[in-house]
Design an enzyme around this catalytic site. Structure first.
Site, short mmCIF file in Angstrom:
data_model
loop_
_atom_site.label_atom_id
_atom_site.label_comp_id
_atom_site.label_asym_id
_atom_site.label_seq_id
_atom_site.Cartn_x
_atom_site.Cartn_y
_atom_site.Cartn_z
CG HIS A 185 -19.73 -3.37 -35.13
ND1 HIS A 185 -20.50 -4.29 -35.68
CD2 HIS A 185 -20.64 -3.02 -34.00
CE1 HIS A 185 -21.14 -4.88 -35.04
NE2 HIS A 185 -21.66 -4.12 -34.21
CG HIS A 186 -23.06 -0.31 -33.84
ND1 HIS A 186 -23.74 -0.95 -35.00
CD2 HIS A 186 -23.24 -1.15 -32.71
CE1 HIS A 186 -24.23 -1.78 -34.59
NE2 HIS A 186 -23.87 -2.29 -33.51
CB ALA A 187 -18.26 4.60 -33.31
CG HIS B 81 -25.30 -3.72 -40.60
ND1 HIS B 81 -25.62 -2.35 -41.16
CD2 HIS B 81 -24.47 -4.27 -41.73
CE1 HIS B 81 -24.92 -2.25 -42.33
NE2 HIS B 81 -24.24 -3.29 -42.53
CG ASP C 88 -24.07 0.81 -37.99
OD1 ASP C 88 -23.34 0.18 -37.14
OD2 ASP C 88 -24.82 1.43 -37.89
#
Length: 391
Positions: free
Chosen positions: A132-134, A172, A174
């Site tokens: 989920h950070h990419a 998070h 993000d």
């Protein structure tokens, strides 16, 4: 039974390997699948499906063309990795075949989205996903392609009008939030350790969505040290009401196992039993709000023997309609396999020996001096009015 369930799996996803000593050890994926198999969760009514890698047009739903070019170049020759795109860094070192295996993981989540959107499956699990950070233009936090955002984008492309994304990773979510910051069709909800104490330093309650999409992002920043009672209290104080108001047609959830008290990279105190309780809650919420249409992803998690395989096997079992009792013994053959691969002793049962309990926020009152309740109130006050809800 919970209905048709697909488990997205291709053994080649274990090639997502940043190298010796990196926390994102692909053994966590292999051991999870072996534990799933040991419990027979890879058999009917579950269908194990290997989807194709995400192609150029699919990856472009979220990622910029210049970033895709940079990943391909670094994948062919890690020596040319461009740090301007987050590649070749300590978190995201380049490796040969990086594009191919990242696209394969993304393809599993996109395949899950297609199966659920078309009615081929009611629930679909890709525990190799949840990266989920990419960002659209860069790698970050061990994540090259954002499979969660790509799955949501594909759902929208297929005509789904409202998608809710609930992220329970300790970090998070993000990248998913950024991808849909100005899109009112997507509600992103993230429960994570407070940005003051943990990467990526975002996910404040005041982050509530961009122009035209106010209230489409909800962030619950939990104090370091939060345990089962607080984590579950926070989840139930925010997620069910927001889903009820938003009325999603599909629920996408991310189940990073790094909230666990034994995780080496974070500072929450959550048990495996509480993680199982949230998987069960997400299953229930899907049946309450999306007619059961549910896509469940993995995420972070760096206690690769003690925690991750058990957490995601519980998740798979819930999606299969065959939840495992916490006291279930871990199969002896799997314990031997885990030791053979890692030289670490494996747990004996599918539990941490904890019975998760929490006080309901809306019925039991709150303590304005308590840091956890302050965090819950901050999120409710920031987001709830945009949905016509009382904070």
């Amino acid at each position: 039974m919970s209905g048709r369930a697909q488990l997205m799996w291709d053994e080649a996803v274990t090639g997502y390997d940043f190298g010796r000593g990196h926390p994102m050890d692909p053994v966590r994926l292999a051991l999870t699948m072996r534990l799933v198999e040991a419990f027979g969760l890879d058999r009917a009514p579950v269908e194990v499906v290997a989807a194709r890698p995400a192609g150029e047009s699919t990856l472009r739903l979220v990622h910029r063309a210049d970033y895709l070019d940079a990943v391909r170049a670094a994948s062919a020759d890690p020596a040319v990795a461009d740090a301007r795109y987050g590649l070749g860094t300590e978190d995201d070192p380049a490796f040969r075949g990086m594009h191919e295996v990242s696209a394969l993981i993304a393809g599993q989540s996109v395949g899950a989205a297609e199966a659920v959107a078309r009615g081929d499956a009611l629930h679909a699990v890709n525990f190799a996903g949840g990266l989920h950070h990419a960002m659209p233009g860069g790698a970050a936090g061990f994540c090259v392609y954002n499979d969660a955002a790509l799955a949501i984008a594909r759902l929208l492309e297929l005509g789904v009008e409202r998608v809710a994304y609930v992220d329970t990773d300790v970090h998070h979510g993000d990248g998913v939030q950024a991808a849909f910051w100005e899109d009112p069709r997507v509600l992103t909800v993230s429960l994570h350790e407070h940005p003051r104490t943990l990467f990526p330093g975002t996910g404040w309650p005041q982050e509530t969505g961009g122009p035209g999409a106010e209230g489409s992002a909800a962030n619950l920043a939990l104090p370091a040290g939060t345990g089962d009672a607080g984590w579950l209290r926070a989840f139930h104080a925010v997620v069910p009401e927001l889903l009820g108001a938003f009325r999603p047609q599909v629920l996408v959830t991310q189940h990073g196992a790094d909230t666990h008290i034994e995780d080496p990279l974070a500072h929450l105190g959550v048990s495996l039993d509480a993680q199982r309780a949230v998987a069960l809650a997400c299953h229930t919420l899907a049946h309450e709000h999306t007619d059961g249409r549910w896509i469940a992803l993995g995420g972070g998690g760096y206690a690769v023997v003690d925690v991750v395989p058990r957490a995601w096997t519980h998740l798979t079992a819930v999606a299969a309609g065959r939840p495992l009792a916490p006291e279930t013994p871990v199969p002896e053959e799997w314990r031997h396999e885990a030791f053979r691969r890692t030289r670490q002793p494996a747990p004996h049962r599918m539990t941490d020996g904890v019975e998760p309990r929490w006080r309901d926020f809306t019925e039991g009152g709150y303590d304005p001096a308590d840091r956890l309740d302050q965090a819950i109130l901050a999120t409710r006050r920031a987001v709830f009015p945009a949905h016509g809800l009382l904070p």
